[in-house]
Design a protein around this motif. Structure first.
Motif, PDB file in Angstrom:
ATOM      1  N   MET A 112       0.837  -1.206   0.000  1.00  0.00           N
ATOM      2  CA  MET A 112       0.000   0.000   0.000  1.00  0.00           C
ATOM      3  C   MET A 112       0.869   1.251   0.000  1.00  0.00           C
ATOM      4  O   MET A 112       0.619   2.181  -0.770  1.00  0.00           O
ATOM      5  CB  MET A 112      -0.961  -0.012   1.191  1.00  0.00           C
ATOM      6  N   VAL A 113       1.893   1.275   0.842  1.00  0.00           N
ATOM      7  CA  VAL A 113       2.777   2.441   0.907  1.00  0.00           C
ATOM      8  C   VAL A 113       3.416   2.705  -0.448  1.00  0.00           C
ATOM      9  O   VAL A 113       3.625   3.856  -0.828  1.00  0.00           O
ATOM     10  CB  VAL A 113       3.845   2.264   2.011  1.00  0.00           C
ATOM     11  N   SER A 114       3.697   1.656  -1.205  1.00  0.00           N
ATOM     12  CA  SER A 114       4.359   1.845  -2.504  1.00  0.00           C
ATOM     13  C   SER A 114       3.500   2.643  -3.480  1.00  0.00           C
ATOM     14  O   SER A 114       4.029   3.268  -4.403  1.00  0.00           O
ATOM     15  CB  SER A 114       4.782   0.506  -3.111  1.00  0.00           C
ATOM     16  N   PHE A 115       2.189   2.649  -3.288  1.00  0.00           N
ATOM     17  CA  PHE A 115       1.332   3.501  -4.112  1.00  0.00           C
ATOM     18  C   PHE A 115       1.451   4.963  -3.681  1.00  0.00           C
ATOM     19  O   PHE A 115       1.331   5.861  -4.495  1.00  0.00           O
ATOM     20  CB  PHE A 115      -0.133   3.060  -4.029  1.00  0.00           C
ATOM     21  N   TYR A 116       1.670   5.179  -2.413  1.00  0.00           N
ATOM     22  CA  TYR A 116       1.801   6.538  -1.872  1.00  0.00           C
ATOM     23  C   TYR A 116       3.182   7.111  -2.173  1.00  0.00           C
ATOM     24  O   TYR A 116       3.312   8.268  -2.572  1.00  0.00           O
ATOM     25  CB  TYR A 116       1.556   6.505  -0.362  1.00  0.00           C
ATOM     26  N   ASN A 117       4.221   6.312  -1.975  1.00  0.00           N
ATOM     27  CA  ASN A 117       5.596   6.757  -2.177  1.00  0.00           C
ATOM     28  C   ASN A 117       6.397   5.555  -2.645  1.00  0.00           C
ATOM     29  O   ASN A 117       6.713   4.665  -1.843  1.00  0.00           O
ATOM     30  CB  ASN A 117       6.150   7.319  -0.863  1.00  0.00           C
ATOM     31  N   SER A 118       6.708   5.521  -3.919  1.00  0.00           N
ATOM     32  CA  SER A 118       7.342   4.330  -4.491  1.00  0.00           C
ATOM     33  C   SER A 118       8.717   4.049  -3.884  1.00  0.00           C
ATOM     34  O   SER A 118       9.076   2.890  -3.677  1.00  0.00           O
ATOM     35  CB  SER A 118       7.442   4.445  -6.011  1.00  0.00           C
ATOM     36  N   ARG A 119       9.465   5.066  -3.562  1.00  0.00           N
ATOM     37  CA  ARG A 119      10.802   4.856  -2.986  1.00  0.00           C
ATOM     38  C   ARG A 119      10.694   4.232  -1.589  1.00  0.00           C
ATOM     39  O   ARG A 119      11.331   3.239  -1.300  1.00  0.00           O
ATOM     40  CB  ARG A 119      11.571   6.168  -2.925  1.00  0.00           C
ATOM     41  N   GLU A 120       9.871   4.843  -0.742  1.00  0.00           N
ATOM     42  CA  GLU A 120       9.692   4.321   0.621  1.00  0.00           C
ATOM     43  C   GLU A 120       9.041   2.942   0.594  1.00  0.00           C
ATOM     44  O   GLU A 120       9.453   2.034   1.311  1.00  0.00           O
ATOM     45  CB  GLU A 120       8.844   5.273   1.466  1.00  0.00           C
ATOM     46  N   GLY A 121       8.001   2.808  -0.208  1.00  0.00           N
ATOM     47  CA  GLY A 121       7.313   1.524  -0.304  1.00  0.00           C
ATOM     48  C   GLY A 121       8.208   0.436  -0.858  1.00  0.00           C
ATOM     49  O   GLY A 121       8.187  -0.704  -0.382  1.00  0.00           O
ATOM     50  N   GLY A 122       9.011   0.783  -1.850  1.00  0.00           N
ATOM     51  CA  GLY A 122       9.952  -0.189  -2.407  1.00  0.00           C
ATOM     52  C   GLY A 122      10.971  -0.653  -1.379  1.00  0.00           C
ATOM     53  O   GLY A 122      11.297  -1.841  -1.294  1.00  0.00           O
ATOM     54  N   ALA A 123      11.483   0.292  -0.588  1.00  0.00           N
ATOM     55  CA  ALA A 123      12.442  -0.060   0.468  1.00  0.00           C
ATOM     56  C   ALA A 123      11.779  -0.955   1.510  1.00  0.00           C
ATOM     57  O   ALA A 123      12.381  -1.924   1.997  1.00  0.00           O
ATOM     58  CB  ALA A 123      13.002   1.204   1.115  1.00  0.00           C
ATOM     59  N   MET A 124      10.533  -0.638   1.842  1.00  0.00           N
ATOM     60  CA  MET A 124       9.804  -1.464   2.812  1.00  0.00           C
ATOM     61  C   MET A 124       9.567  -2.867   2.249  1.00  0.00           C
ATOM     62  O   MET A 124       9.744  -3.863   2.960  1.00  0.00           O
ATOM     63  CB  MET A 124       8.477  -0.795   3.183  1.00  0.00           C
ATOM     64  N   LEU A 125       9.166  -2.950   0.990  1.00  0.00           N
ATOM     65  CA  LEU A 125       8.961  -4.257   0.372  1.00  0.00           C
ATOM     66  C   LEU A 125      10.252  -5.066   0.360  1.00  0.00           C
ATOM     67  O   LEU A 125      10.239  -6.271   0.630  1.00  0.00           O
ATOM     68  CB  LEU A 125       8.408  -4.099  -1.048  1.00  0.00           C
TER      69      LEU A 125
END
Length: 130
Positions: A85-98
């Motif tokens: 879900m975060v990756s839709f909001y912020n791809s960089r942050e969401g990608g790092a989290m993934l």
């Protein structure tokens, strides 16, 4: 000289236009469902009332600081779903989290239940930028 397009092309263009006209509301509805599933504490003001009051995706922005701090203590499914879900909001942050969750590709969503998969699919289908 006749420059009109074939009917099937015009029909496809109309279908796509209708889809993208409705996409912002459909995205918001999927986002809100995702926030309800994941837990209101991760989104917007963090309250159940805030989730219920929300009328736009902006009202339900993910709480990035809290999510990053909690990522290590959540279940693997919860981490994956919230990170997606975060990756839709912020791809960089969401990608790092993934990446921290061990996400290697879309097939990793196979571990999510149907309800969460549907949210991710709907977000993907209706994404129109944040």
């Amino acid at each position: 000289m006749n420059l009109s397009l074939p009917k099937d092309v015009l029909d496809q263009m109309a279908l796509e236009q209708a889809h993208f006209d409705a996409a912002p509301q459909a995205f918001f509805e999927a986002w809100k469902r995702g926030a309800q599933i994941a837990g209101h504490e991760w989104f917007g003001d963090g309250t159940r009332e805030g989730l219920q009051r929300a009328t736009t995706k902006w009202d339900l922005r993910p709480n990035m600081l809290m999510l990053n701090d909690a990522l290590g203590v959540l279940s693997s499914g919860q981490r994956m779903f919230l990170s997606a879900m975060v990756s839709f909001y912020n791809s960089r942050e969401g990608g790092a989290m993934l990446k921290r969750c061990g996400f290697e590709g879309l097939s990793d969503f196979g571990g999510l239940d149907l309800e969460r998969r549907q949210v991710i699919a709907d977000l993907t289908l209706h994404y129109n930028g944040w």
